[in-house]
Design an enzyme around this catalytic site. Structure first.
Site, PDB file in Angstrom:
ATOM      1  N   THR A  12       0.819  -1.207   0.000  1.00  0.00           N
ATOM      2  CA  THR A  12       0.000   0.000   0.000  1.00  0.00           C
ATOM      3  C   THR A  12       0.852   1.256   0.000  1.00  0.00           C
ATOM      4  OG1 THR A  12      -1.815  -1.137   1.068  1.00  0.00           O
ATOM      5  CG2 THR A  12      -1.753   1.238   1.356  1.00  0.00           C
ATOM      6  N   SER A  59       1.130  -7.711  -0.895  1.00  0.00           N
ATOM      7  CA  SER A  59       1.883  -8.715  -0.130  1.00  0.00           C
ATOM      8  C   SER A  59       1.087  -9.980   0.182  1.00  0.00           C
ATOM      9  CB  SER A  59       2.462  -8.107   1.148  1.00  0.00           C
ATOM     10  OG  SER A  59       1.499  -7.953   2.146  1.00  0.00           O
ATOM     11  N   THR A  92       1.705  -4.271   4.334  1.00  0.00           N
ATOM     12  CA  THR A  92       1.553  -4.600   5.756  1.00  0.00           C
ATOM     13  C   THR A  92       0.968  -6.000   5.978  1.00  0.00           C
ATOM     14  OG1 THR A  92      -0.668  -3.620   5.828  1.00  0.00           O
ATOM     15  CG2 THR A  92       1.179  -2.194   6.473  1.00  0.00           C
ATOM     16  N   ASP A  93       0.224  -6.505   4.971  1.00  0.00           N
ATOM     17  CA  ASP A  93      -0.546  -7.733   5.213  1.00  0.00           C
ATOM     18  C   ASP A  93       0.312  -8.925   5.644  1.00  0.00           C
ATOM     19  OD1 ASP A  93      -2.921  -6.483   4.776  1.00  0.00           O
ATOM     20  OD2 ASP A  93      -3.288  -7.336   2.797  1.00  0.00           O
TER      21      ASP A  93
HETATM   22  C1  SIN Z   1      -0.320  -5.288   1.026  1.00  0.00           C
HETATM   23  O1  SIN Z   1      -0.068  -5.924   2.050  1.00  0.00           O
HETATM   24  O2  SIN Z   1       0.411  -5.329   0.013  1.00  0.00           O
HETATM   25  C2  SIN Z   1      -1.562  -4.465   0.943  1.00  0.00           C
HETATM   26  C3  SIN Z   1      -1.968  -3.924   2.256  1.00  0.00           C
HETATM   27  C4  SIN Z   1      -0.996  -2.973   2.881  1.00  0.00           C
HETATM   28  O3  SIN Z   1       0.126  -2.765   2.455  1.00  0.00           O
HETATM   29  O4  SIN Z   1      -1.412  -2.370   3.894  1.00  0.00           O
END
Ligand code: SIN
Length: 326
Positions: A12, A59, A92-93
């Site tokens: 993100t 991710s 973050t995922d």
């Molecule tokens: C991801 O994990 O690529 C999408 C969500 C995020 O980065 O918060």
């Protein structure tokens, strides 16, 4: 000026939405590393920055093959005199899984920092630019290297081994599992509150070219034991159980666990509870059943550790100690 390398992998933090107020419908990993840096002219006051973009992923699509490629790239770049510190941007995922893999496999000679964002780069009050700036400032802090890879987000610094995603949409989604931050970022000033212990990573040697399948199976009210049979039948080389409470095993799972262990498949007890881990012999006779306990690790961390241990050929009798040391 420190020589800093930005390794962009997507997420993100590189996300783009059609609308500045849309923080849930956007494309993760849409913007390049150069675009992120271009939006951050202040970064040039922190160091001389170069960038590489090995992947541009949401991710959720990160796999163990990506972990191995990332670790190989980082080991090579960290050995170069042209690099003083590294920042990795990541979604973050599944950041906590990649971060833990790097915690287990990277040398601690130079500071490595992962950062991320919850709001896409196109959003009002996007959190990515400040997170990236603070991550670069942290990567320029050589004294942080011995803490192992770090995660910087929302003004805080965690060891990669202590960080997990704790909220599905709030900007301060990343937090500690069982430990607090080891420092803070105040603007671009980095304050470390914990001295580096300088310990070596668990898997410092040559990494395997591929990692074996290890499944995480969750226990829930009425969860069928044939989940374990299915995992074994589909070729799992190891199983991590995300059990209730302090690793409590449902009675009707015992025969399937015993059968898996009898086939030489390591079965690790972990907990679906957010923190605390599972200690050996707690609530279950691991010695009698041939099972292992994850110790302080989350189920995801136990899986990463078991994959590496099996991939590196660690013998069965050393697996419990490896989980303990991870
Ligand atoms: C991801 O994990 O690529 C999408 C969500 C995020 O980065 O918060």
């Amino acid at each position: 000026m420190p020589k800093l390398l930005l390794i962009a992998t997507g997420g993100t933090i590189a996300g783009s939405a059609a609308d500045t107020t849309d923080t849930s419908r956007y494309r993760a990993g849409a913007l390049s590393a150069e675009t992120l840096l271009h939006a951050l002219p202040e970064a040039s006051t922190i160091g001389h920055i170069t960038a590489e973009q090995p992947f541009a992923l949401d991710s959720k699509d990160m796999t163990p093959t990506h972990w191995l490629a990332l670790a190989a790239l980082l080991r090579e770049r960290l050995a170069s005199p042209e690099v003083d510190g590294v920042v990795i941007t990541h979604g973050t995922d599944t950041l906590e899984e990649s971060a833990f893999f790097l915690h287990l496999t990277l040398p601690r000679s130079k500071t490595v920092v992962l950062t991320a964002a919850m709001r896409p780069a196109t959003a009002r009050s996007a959190d990515g630019p400040m997170n990236l700036l603070q991550a670069l400032a942290c990567a320029a802090t050589q004294s942080a290297a011995g803490l192992g890879p770090l995660v910087v987000a929302s003004d805080r610094i965690w060891r990669a081994r202590d960080c997990s995603k704790r909220h599905t949409h709030a900007p301060d989604a990343l937090g500690g599992v069982d430990a607090g931050p080891v420092g803070v970022a105040i603007g671009t000033h980095i304050r470390l509150d914990q001295a580096a212990d300088g310990g070596a990573p668990c898997f410092a040697g040559t990494l395997p070219s591929a990692l074996p399948r290890v499944d995480v199976l969750a226990a829930y009210a009425g969860a069928p034991a044939d989940l374990i049979d299915a995992s074994v039948a589909n070729g799992a080389a190891g199983i991590v159980l995300a059990l209730a409470g302090h690793g409590s095993v449902p009675d009707d799972w015992r025969p399937a666990i015993t059968a898996a262990v009898a086939r030489g498949i390591p079965v690790v007890r972990a907990s679906r509870v957010a923190s605390g881990g599972v200690m050996p012999q707690a609530n279950f006779d691991d010695a009698a059943h041939g099972t292992l306990a994850c110790g302080r690790l989350t189920p995801w961390q136990a899986r990463v550790t078991l994959m590496l241990a099996l991939g590196c050929g660690i013998p069965a009798e050393r697996l419990q100690d490896t989980l303990h040391r991870a």
